[in-house]
Write an enzyme that holds these catalytic residues in place. Sequence first.
Site, short mmCIF file in Angstrom:
data_model
loop_
_atom_site.label_atom_id
_atom_site.label_comp_id
_atom_site.label_asym_id
_atom_site.label_seq_id
_atom_site.Cartn_x
_atom_site.Cartn_y
_atom_site.Cartn_z
CD GLU A 189 -2.96 -1.20 2.22
OE1 GLU A 189 -4.18 -1.20 2.01
OE2 GLU A 189 -2.46 -1.29 3.36
CD GLU A 220 -3.52 -6.28 3.68
OE1 GLU A 220 -2.80 -5.28 3.76
OE2 GLU A 220 -3.53 -7.02 2.67
#
Length: 254
Positions: A111, A131
Site C-alpha cells: 500500500e 490481509e
Amino acid sequence: MDSQDTVQVTEPHPGVLLITLNRPHVRNAIDQTLANAMDAALTRLETDPRLNVGILTGAGGHFCSGMDLKAFPTEGVPVVAGRGLTGLTRARLRKPLIACVEGAAVAGGFELALACDLIVAADTAFFALPEVARGLVAAEGGAIRLPGRIPYHVAMGMLLTAAPLPAPDAARYGLVNQLTREGQALDTALTLADRVQAHSRDAVHVTKQIVRDTRGLDDHTAYTVQDPLSIPVFNTTDATEGAHAFTEKRPPAW
C-alpha cells in the site's frame, strides 16, 4: 531502536531525499515508531525547498512487509492522523515520490508503494495483499487503488486469495515503471528521480495535483477542476523559459 534508527534519511543526489525503512530483522514491518519517523521524513521532503523528489526504499533486501502484527494488539494500526499509514497513504504530497522495491512489498508495504507516484522494482521482487488471510482488510489503499492500476480480475485475485504478484508480472500489467536486476533498483530510481527534477518544479507539482484531483471525474467536471490549476502555469517565468530554451536549443534554466 529509536525513531532515527527505524527510518534513515539521506540526500544521495542534490534535490533527492532517500527515505529508507530500517527494521530489516522484520522485513521493515511498520510499528508506530517507524510510522512517526517516516511522517517526519515526508514532512521534510515537502517543506525543504532544496528537495524536489523523494525515493522510498527498505533496508536488508526487502521493501516492507506491512504492519507489524506483533505490535498491532497493543499499538493498533500505525497511522498518522489525517495522513494514513506512515503519514503517506492518505496524504496529499505535492512532490513526487518513487517506490524503490527489492524483495517483499506486502500488505501495508504494498500500500505504501501504491501511494507513490512511480515504482521501480527488481525482477526478484514481489507484491501481495494477504490481509484476508489475517482477518484484516487492505484498508490503506490496497482495495481502493489496486483495481484501478491492474486488470480487475487480477487485482481481485490478489485481494481475495492473498496470492502474490511477481514484479515481472506487475511490470507487464503496467504497475511498475521500470524493472531492474536484483540489487539495481536504487540506482535506477535515482536516475528516474533526476529525470523528474530536471523539469519545472511548478509544472511537476501542478501536473501531479491535476491527476489526483480529476481521477474518476467525467471530462466536463475534470476540466473545471483542472483549469484553475493549469492556466496560471502558462503565465509563469518557467513557461517563458521553457519556450526560449526550446527555441534556442539549450537546456532550460529553471
